[in-house]
Design an enzyme around this catalytic site. Structure first.
Site: not given
Length: 296
Positions: A2-3, A104, A126, A169
């Site tokens: 997830p972001e 879970h 997981r 950069k």
């Protein structure tokens, strides 16, 4: 994984149930997730009132009385859901449908809000997520927060700031934007989408968007606006339900239906007048989706 929009969506979904409630008991159904739970975690937080829910980058922050904060990371498959506490009279009655396989369910927050009792359940097939306990007054010293860049949702992110980080950069834009020390919480999906919206190639060097005098070029202004817009759009859509991400009420995020380039390899570019197709390349081990026809 997830972001930021997904974690922010979870925060907003949990806040009405958790903020102001007393954490009667923190039930740990195993000794660890990705990492062992902190020593005496359940004991230290029991009976504490939850003051607020916050977020830093991709981390959920549960602020408690007595200067404690539970720092939670969802990992690859973690999610929360809100249910009514089961009783003899209400067994099987839930505020929201069950959203995951109960085997879970690893952590249960037993809450006492003003109008009854609830439980918030953390489910993680997981077990790549984790929870830490930290003093709120020392959050800046939490290892994962040291050196983090500004949030893409706050006023600190502007073109002048990015110019100061991009100047000189040669590193490609994609890798630079994924650097959490540059922008906190920005991940692969939304970097790809923001670069497409601003018509910039992920291969282009970050320094090429800055003038010799250190000022942001118009392209960098456009990129900054695109980053903020794509994050706002994703939060409004409830995030992107890739793999295991779900919202706190068990529903799915819908931003994946708005992807313009991410996971769209071979599809026609959506830029008006562009006749190219979306391509996929690998940069630093991560898939990058972009249109070589209009992203320069």
């Amino acid at each position: 994984m997830p972001e930021l929009p997904e974690v922010e969506t979870v925060r907003r979904g949990l806040a009405p149930a958790m903020e102001g409630a007393t954490l009667r008991e923190l039930e740990l159904r195993r000794t660890d997730l990705r990492f062992p739970f902190p020593d005496r975690l359940a004991e230290l937080v029991a009976g504490k009132r939850i003051l607020s829910l916050g977020r830093r980058a991709k981390y959920l922050l549960i602020d408690l009385e007595d200067d404690w904060t539970i720092i939670a990371h969802l990992g690859m498959s973690g999610s929360f859901r809100v249910e009514a506490e089961p009783t003899a009279e209400t067994s099987g009655s839930f505020h929201h449908p069950r959203s995951k396989d109960e085997k879970h369910d690893h952590v249960v927050f037993h809450l006492m809000p003003e109008d009854g009792s609830l439980r918030v359940i953390y489910n993680d097939p997981r077990r790549f997520g984790f929870m830490h306990l930290w003093k709120r007054s020392a959050l800046d010293a939490y290892p994962a927060f040291v050196g983090l860049g500004p949030e893409p949702t706050g006023n600190a992110l502007d073109a002048s700031y990015l110019a100061s980080r991009f100047a000189g950069k040669s590193r490609p834009l994609k890798g630079t934007l994924l650097d959490q020390n540059v922008i906190a919480g920005l991940g692969n999906i939304y970097v790809c989408e923001a670069l497409w919206r601003s018509h910039l190639s992920p291969r282009r060097s970050a320094g090429s968007l800055v003038t010799p005098g250190g000022r942001p070029k118009r392209e960098l202004v456009a990129l900054t606006d695109a980053i903020r817009a794509v994050i706002a759009d994703a939060i409004a859509a409830g995030g992107s339900s890739l793999r295991d991400h779900i919202q706190a009420d068990g529903s799915l995020g819908y931003f994946q239906h708005s992807f313009s380039v991410y996971d769209q390899e071979g599809e026609a570019c959506r830029t008006p007048g562009c006749n190219s197709t979306v391509a996929r390349i690998v940069q630093s081990g991560r898939s990058t989706f972009f249109c070589a026809g209009c992203q320069k």
